[in-house]
Structures are given as structure tokens and as C-alpha cells.
Motif scaffolding. Structure first.
Motif, PDB file in Angstrom:
ATOM      1  N   UNK A 350       0.833  -1.210   0.000  1.00  0.00           N
ATOM      2  CA  UNK A 350       0.000   0.000   0.000  1.00  0.00           C
ATOM      3  C   UNK A 350       0.863   1.254   0.000  1.00  0.00           C
ATOM      4  N   UNK A 351       1.958   1.234   0.771  1.00  0.00           N
ATOM      5  CA  UNK A 351       2.864   2.383   0.779  1.00  0.00           C
ATOM      6  C   UNK A 351       3.547   2.559  -0.575  1.00  0.00           C
ATOM      7  N   UNK A 352       3.892   1.449  -1.236  1.00  0.00           N
ATOM      8  CA  UNK A 352       4.541   1.535  -2.545  1.00  0.00           C
ATOM      9  C   UNK A 352       3.611   2.166  -3.580  1.00  0.00           C
ATOM     10  N   UNK A 353       2.344   1.810  -3.550  1.00  0.00           N
ATOM     11  CA  UNK A 353       1.404   2.390  -4.512  1.00  0.00           C
ATOM     12  C   UNK A 353       1.228   3.882  -4.272  1.00  0.00           C
ATOM     13  N   UNK A 354       1.151   4.284  -3.001  1.00  0.00           N
ATOM     14  CA  UNK A 354       1.040   5.717  -2.712  1.00  0.00           C
ATOM     15  C   UNK A 354       2.320   6.454  -3.100  1.00  0.00           C
ATOM     16  N   UNK A 355       3.469   5.830  -2.840  1.00  0.00           N
ATOM     17  CA  UNK A 355       4.740   6.483  -3.182  1.00  0.00           C
ATOM     18  C   UNK A 355       4.933   6.571  -4.694  1.00  0.00           C
ATOM     19  N   UNK A 356       4.397   5.612  -5.438  1.00  0.00           N
ATOM     20  CA  UNK A 356       4.556   5.594  -6.894  1.00  0.00           C
ATOM     21  C   UNK A 356       3.948   6.839  -7.542  1.00  0.00           C
ATOM     22  N   UNK A 357       2.902   7.400  -6.932  1.00  0.00           N
ATOM     23  CA  UNK A 357       2.229   8.557  -7.526  1.00  0.00           C
ATOM     24  C   UNK A 357       3.060   9.831  -7.425  1.00  0.00           C
ATOM     25  N   UNK A 358       4.029   9.886  -6.477  1.00  0.00           N
ATOM     26  CA  UNK A 358       4.758  11.152  -6.260  1.00  0.00           C
ATOM     27  C   UNK A 358       6.267  10.965  -6.228  1.00  0.00           C
ATOM     28  N   UNK A 359       6.756   9.709  -6.206  1.00  0.00           N
ATOM     29  CA  UNK A 359       8.179   9.494  -5.944  1.00  0.00           C
ATOM     30  C   UNK A 359       9.073   9.973  -7.071  1.00  0.00           C
ATOM     31  N   UNK A 360       8.611   9.963  -8.329  1.00  0.00           N
ATOM     32  CA  UNK A 360       9.475  10.338  -9.442  1.00  0.00           C
ATOM     33  C   UNK A 360       9.819  11.827  -9.435  1.00  0.00           C
ATOM     34  N   UNK A 361       8.981  12.650  -8.812  1.00  0.00           N
ATOM     35  CA  UNK A 361       9.231  14.088  -8.767  1.00  0.00           C
ATOM     36  C   UNK A 361       9.505  14.596  -7.355  1.00  0.00           C
ATOM     37  N   UNK A 362       9.662  13.689  -6.419  1.00  0.00           N
ATOM     38  CA  UNK A 362       9.832  14.098  -5.024  1.00  0.00           C
ATOM     39  C   UNK A 362      11.260  14.567  -4.777  1.00  0.00           C
ATOM     40  N   UNK A 363      11.384  15.694  -4.085  1.00  0.00           N
ATOM     41  CA  UNK A 363      12.684  16.240  -3.702  1.00  0.00           C
ATOM     42  C   UNK A 363      12.599  16.730  -2.257  1.00  0.00           C
ATOM     43  N   UNK A 364      13.458  16.264  -1.388  1.00  0.00           N
ATOM     44  CA  UNK A 364      13.390  16.713   0.006  1.00  0.00           C
ATOM     45  C   UNK A 364      13.574  18.221   0.150  1.00  0.00           C
ATOM     46  N   UNK A 365      14.490  18.808  -0.655  1.00  0.00           N
ATOM     47  CA  UNK A 365      14.712  20.247  -0.557  1.00  0.00           C
ATOM     48  C   UNK A 365      13.468  21.027  -0.975  1.00  0.00           C
ATOM     49  N   UNK A 366      12.862  20.621  -2.100  1.00  0.00           N
ATOM     50  CA  UNK A 366      11.662  21.317  -2.548  1.00  0.00           C
ATOM     51  C   UNK A 366      10.512  21.122  -1.576  1.00  0.00           C
ATOM     52  N   UNK A 367      10.391  19.932  -1.017  1.00  0.00           N
ATOM     53  CA  UNK A 367       9.310  19.679  -0.058  1.00  0.00           C
ATOM     54  C   UNK A 367       9.495  20.499   1.216  1.00  0.00           C
ATOM     55  N   UNK A 368      10.740  20.712   1.642  1.00  0.00           N
ATOM     56  CA  UNK A 368      10.964  21.520   2.841  1.00  0.00           C
ATOM     57  C   UNK A 368      10.674  22.993   2.606  1.00  0.00           C
ATOM     58  N   UNK A 369      10.841  23.453   1.333  1.00  0.00           N
ATOM     59  CA  UNK A 369      10.567  24.862   1.035  1.00  0.00           C
ATOM     60  C   UNK A 369       9.072  25.133   0.878  1.00  0.00           C
ATOM     61  N   UNK A 370       8.397  24.320   0.105  1.00  0.00           N
ATOM     62  CA  UNK A 370       6.987  24.584  -0.200  1.00  0.00           C
ATOM     63  C   UNK A 370       6.021  23.768   0.635  1.00  0.00           C
ATOM     64  N   UNK A 371       6.529  22.776   1.381  1.00  0.00           N
ATOM     65  CA  UNK A 371       5.647  21.906   2.134  1.00  0.00           C
ATOM     66  C   UNK A 371       5.185  20.723   1.292  1.00  0.00           C
ATOM     67  N   UNK A 372       4.577  19.773   1.944  1.00  0.00           N
ATOM     68  CA  UNK A 372       4.120  18.566   1.269  1.00  0.00           C
ATOM     69  C   UNK A 372       2.747  18.768   0.651  1.00  0.00           C
TER      70      UNK A 372
END
Length: 531
Positions: A350-372
Motif C-alpha cells: 500500500x505504501x509503494x502504490x502511494x509512493x509511486x504517484x509522487x516518488x518520481x518528482x519528489x525532492x526533500x529540498x523542494x518539499x521543505x521549502x513549499x511543504x508537502x
């Protein structure tokens, strides 16, 4: 009348057990009170005086022999306990106490109820009772002959523990035998074969059974343990399917003619489901994944109540191999329910399916700046739920810990389940771009300390015996080096416990003896002693 008498005895026994369990303090004081009341008729003071006189006449050689004998006995017990623990994975004394003493004291044995429920699987109550178990059969366990033995040939080491194989032997006896097997020669031979501990003896018994009749369970044993390749195992399972399907159809017609026929039909059902499931796993191993998916779906439709085999976990792994994520989501929607027992496969898929929708564009730096975002938050929460269920999995998926062959049985939420999951699903996480990166960021930022449970610890009796052996050995050494001094101290301790009425006189005599032995000048007496 007989039933009433039996019920009264059971109630009396339960009352005695309950009173001894919770009112042992009251019992203890009652015994002390009775001893105090009967001290004169029993001549307790005279007996204690006699015992004290006898002990005072003992020489230091007696104490040397006593402590030496105690050390020898403790050492032999320690050696035996350690050998038994190394070979069987449990303490002999603890096993005897749990298996034999606990039922006599009114303990409840859950194994029989769990086995009966696991062999039935025809109601929701069985599912509920099974969900309380901690040790489960690994749905993705390997083939002993074709896969586990390959590791033994290369490394010379056994991939399975004795405890794991013992649990499998119990499963085989539960699934593949019934009370009426003694009526058929081939089944009678296989009933003994499943209890054999020597693999060659089991294989020889299976061949002997096949000489008598086409026995499905004999083909199963040979496919699991004698076949050296998956192709050979699949060929034997197909022969087992032919024999098992005939037995199942015959017993299906007679299942309502008595409890004996119902038990036989249940056994034949278990055999047929096991064969079809292993055939699907053979197809999956040989690369025929779509065929394996079809076989699993047909099996789940034909036997929808047999959830104890966890066939849906095999189906999830095969669908992930086909990258049929919509079908994976449909299976999760059916089995990821609060009333069903969870597993690492369900939670992390279930976690893999949820991660598949956003993992290709996920960036920790960008997420820390703009939020999740909402999708990223859902993926992070799904990973959190999965890690909370089993915190051991991320280290294997992130390859921080080396993978080994998965066992035949797993402990839910334990390290063994993490190994079994990562062994087959690591490739699926690697296939989804950025999924492992998202798992690493989420897990590293939230979970730093991972529990090491379950941790194999030495049984209490081994530690106790080791301490007792060391203590008695030390006493033996001190008694051998300083026999007279140790004799004085031993007599002093015995006098303290046995002669409470003469305690003051004994203490004074003890100190005088110790002073004489150690040649210490006597201390000046106080005015109280001078008077």
C-alpha cells in the motif's frame, strides 16, 4: 450423575488452582501458623537442636565434598542445557515445564485450538483466532530441494533452523494427515513419513508409498524435498494434482456421512489447495507470471474461505511483477481491512502504490521549502503506517542489512517477516523510480532507533544454572584453600538459620572462633559484657 460428578471435580480443581494462584500468601502464612501451633507436639525445637549438634560435628572435608559435588552436578546440567539449546533452540527445563507441568497446574494450551482452527478455515471465528497467532507460515517460502538445498551445496550450511523445520513438520501433519489414514496402507506410510526428522527417511517413505498407490502427499514430499530444480518440482506437483483431485472428488461425495469422512474431506481439500498453490508458485518461478496469476485467482474463487494460506500475498507479488498496479490496488482494497490480520506485504505494498504517484518528482529540498502536497502527505503517512507495523523492513529495502534466504515461518512484525518481504519485493521497489528515495527520507527523518525485537535470548534456566555452577565452584575453591575457616562460616550460617533461640550465644562464639582462626587480638569488651 457421572457428568455432574465430573463437573463438580472440574470446579473443585479450578477453585484449588485459582486459590493457589492468587492466595498463595495466605496459604504460606497458614502453614507457618500451623507449624507454630504444632511446635511442641512435633518437637521442633528438639529436632532443630539435634540437627544443629549434628552439623557442628561435621568436618571441613564434608563441606569440600559437598560443594565439589554440587559444582559437578551444576556443571553437567549446564552442559546438557547448552547442548539442548544449541540443537533445538529452546531450554529443556522450560520445555518440560510448559508442556507437562503447566497443563497439570491448570494452564491453557492454545496450540490445539489454533491447529484445529487453522485446519478448518470455514468460518469467521477461525479467522479471528488465527489472527491472534504470532508465528505464521511464510506465504512465499522456498522449495527445500530446488532452492534451500542449493544454498547448502554452495556454502555447506543449513539455511533453516531446527525450530523452523519442526514447525513445518507440525504443519504437514495437520494439513496432510487425518485419523483414518491407518485404513489405507499408502496414507499410513505417509503419516509416519511426516513425523520423520531425517530427510532421506522421509523421501524413502514417499517412494515406498508410491509403490503401493498413487499417493498425492507422497508426490508433494518428493516435489518439495527431492526435486533439485523447479521444473522437476512442477512435474511432480502435476502428478500430485492428478491423484489429489481424484481423492478430493471421492471424499466430497461422502463428507456428510460422518465425522470421519468430514475429516478426510478437509484433509483432501488442504492437499488440493496446497498443490494448486505450489503449482502457481512454480509457474511464477519459471517466468510464466500471467499463468501464475490466473491460477491464483481461480484458486481464490474456488476456495474463498481458506484465507489461512494467504494466497493473496502470492497474488500481490505476481501482479507487482507484471506492473499491474490497478489490479494490485483492487486486491489491497479487499484485504487491507481492519478486521483482517495485517502483514508487511499488505502494509508496504500500500505504501509503494502511494509512493509511486509522487516518488518520481519528489525532492526533500523542494518539499521543505513549499511543504508537502496532499499526494505526498498520503504517501508519507502510508510509509509511516508500514514502518510502524514492521520497522525492520526499511533497512533491508535500503540494503543497509544483507539479505538471507527467507525462513519457512515468520514472526509477524519481526525481523524474519522483514527478510521474507524484502527478499521478493526489493525488485519491485527498485522498479518504481524514486520510491526508495522517498522511503529513505521518510524513514530517516522519523525513525532513528529501530527495535531489535525479536532477539534470541538465552533461557532463564541456562543463566541460572551457569550462575549456580560458578557459585558452587567458587565455594569449592575457597573451601579447598581455607577448609577450617569456611567450616566455621558454614556452621555459623547454619546456626543462624536453625537456632534462633540461641542466637546471641552463637554470635559471640562465632566471633571468638573467627578471631582464633585469623589470630586477631580480641577487642576490649564493653561494660555490658563484663557485667
Amino acid at each position: 450423575m457421572a457428568e455432574a460428578g465430573t463437573g463438580f471435580l472440574e470446579q473443585l480443581k479450578s477453585c484449588i488452582v485459582w486459590s493457589w494462584t492468587y492466595l498463595w500468601t495466605v496459604w504460606f502464612f497458614i502453614v507457618l501458623f500451623l507449624v507454630y501451633i504444632l511446635r511442641v507436639p512435633l518437637k521442633i525445637n528438639d529436632n532443630l537442636s539435634t540437627v544443629s549438634m549434628f552439623l557442628n560435628t561435621l568436618t571441613p572435608k564434608f563441606y569440600v565434598a559437598l560443594t565439589g559435588t554440587s559444582s559437578l552436578i551444576s556443571g553437567l546440567i549446564l552442559i546438557f542445557e547448552w547442548w539442548y539449546f544449541r540443537k533445538y533452540g529452546t531450554s529443556f527445563i522450560e520445555q518440560v515445564s510448559v508442556s507437562h507441568l503447566r497443563p497439570l497446574l491448570g494452564g491453557v494450551d492454545n496450540n490445539s485450538s489454533n491447529n484445529s482452527n487453522s485446519s478448518n478455515g470455514d468460518s469467521d471465528s477461525n479467522r479471528q483466532s488465527v489472527s491472534e497467532c504470532k508465528v505464521w507460515r511464510n506465504p512465499l517460502n522456498l522449495f527445500r530441494g530446488a532452492e534451500y538445498n542449493r544454498y547448502t551445496w554452495v556454502t555447506g550450511r543449513e539455511p533453516l533452523t531446527y525450530y523452523d523445520m519442526n514447525l513445518s513438520a507440525q504443519d504437514h501433519q495437520t494439513f496432510f494427515t487425518c485419523d483414518s489414514d491407518h485404513l489405507r496402507p499408502a496414507d499410513a506410510i505417509m503419516q509416519k513419513a511426516w513425523r520423520e526428522r531425517n530427510p532421506q527417511a522421509r523421501i524413502s517413505a514417499a517412494h515406498e508409498a508410491l509403490e503401493i498407490n498413487e499417493c498425492a502427499t507422497a508426490y508433494i514430499l518428493l516435489a518439495e524435498e527431492e526435486a533439485t530444480t523447479i521444473a522437476e518440482a512442477e512435474k511432480l506437483f502435476k502428478q500430485a494434482l492428478k491423484a489429489g483431485d481424484g481423492c478430493y472428488r471421492r471424499s466430497q461425495q461422502l463428507q456428510h456421512h460422518g465425522s470421519q469422512y468430514e475429516a478426510q474431506h478437509r484433509r483432501d481439500t488442504n492437499v488440493l489447495v496446497y498443490i494448486k498453490r505450489r503449482l502457481a508458485m512454480c509457474a511464477r518461478r519459471l517466468g510464466r507470471t500471467r499463468e501464475a496469476v490466473k491460477m491464483m485467482r481461480d484458486l481464490m474463487k474456488e476456495f474463498p474461505l481458506l484465507s489461512m494460506f494467504n494466497i493473496h500475498e502470492n497474488l500481490l507479488e505476481a501482479l507487482l511483477e507484471l506492473q499491474a498496479y490497478a489490479d494490485v490496488q483492487a486486491v489491497l482494497a479487499k484485504y487491507d481491512d481492519i478486521s483482517l490480520p495485517k502483514s508487511a506485504t499488505i502494509c508496504y505494498t500500500a505504501a509503494l502504490l502511494k509512493a509511486r504517484a509522487v516518488s518520481d518528482k519528489f525532492s526533500p529540498e523542494a518539499a521543505s521549502r513549499r511543504g508537502l502536497s496532499t499526494a505526498e502527505m498520503n504517501a508519507v503517512e502510508a510509509i509511516h503506517r508500514a514502518v510502524e507495523f514492521n520497522p525492520h523492513v526499511p533497512k533491508y529495502l535500503l540494503e543497509m542489512k544483507s539479505l538471507i534466504l527467507p525462513p519457512e515461518h515468520i514472526l509477524k512484525r519481526g525481523d524474519s517477516e522483514a527478510i521474507a518481504y524484502a527478499f521478493f519485493h526489493l525488485a519491485h521497489w527498485k522498479r518504481v523510480e524514486g520510491a526508495l528515495n522517498l522511503l529513505h527520507c521518510t524513514w530517516e527523518g522519523t525513525f532513528h532507533e529501530v527495535s531489535v525485537y525479536p532477539k534470541k535470548e538465552l533461557p532463564f534456566f541456562i543463566l541460572f544454572t551457569a550462575g549456580l555452577c560458578s557459585f558452587t565452584a567458587m565455594l569449592a575453591l575457597l573451601t579447598h584453600q581455607f577448609p577450617e575457616l569456611m567450616g566455621v562460616f558454614a556452621k555459623a550460617m547454619i546456626d543462624i538459620f536453625c537456632s534462633a533461640e540461641l542466637r546471641d550465644w552463637n554470635c559471640q562464639s562465632i566471633f571468638m572462633r573467627v578471631e582464633d582462626e585469623l589470630e586477631i587480638p580480641p577487642a576490649p569488651q564493653s561494660q555490658h559484657f563484663q557485667n
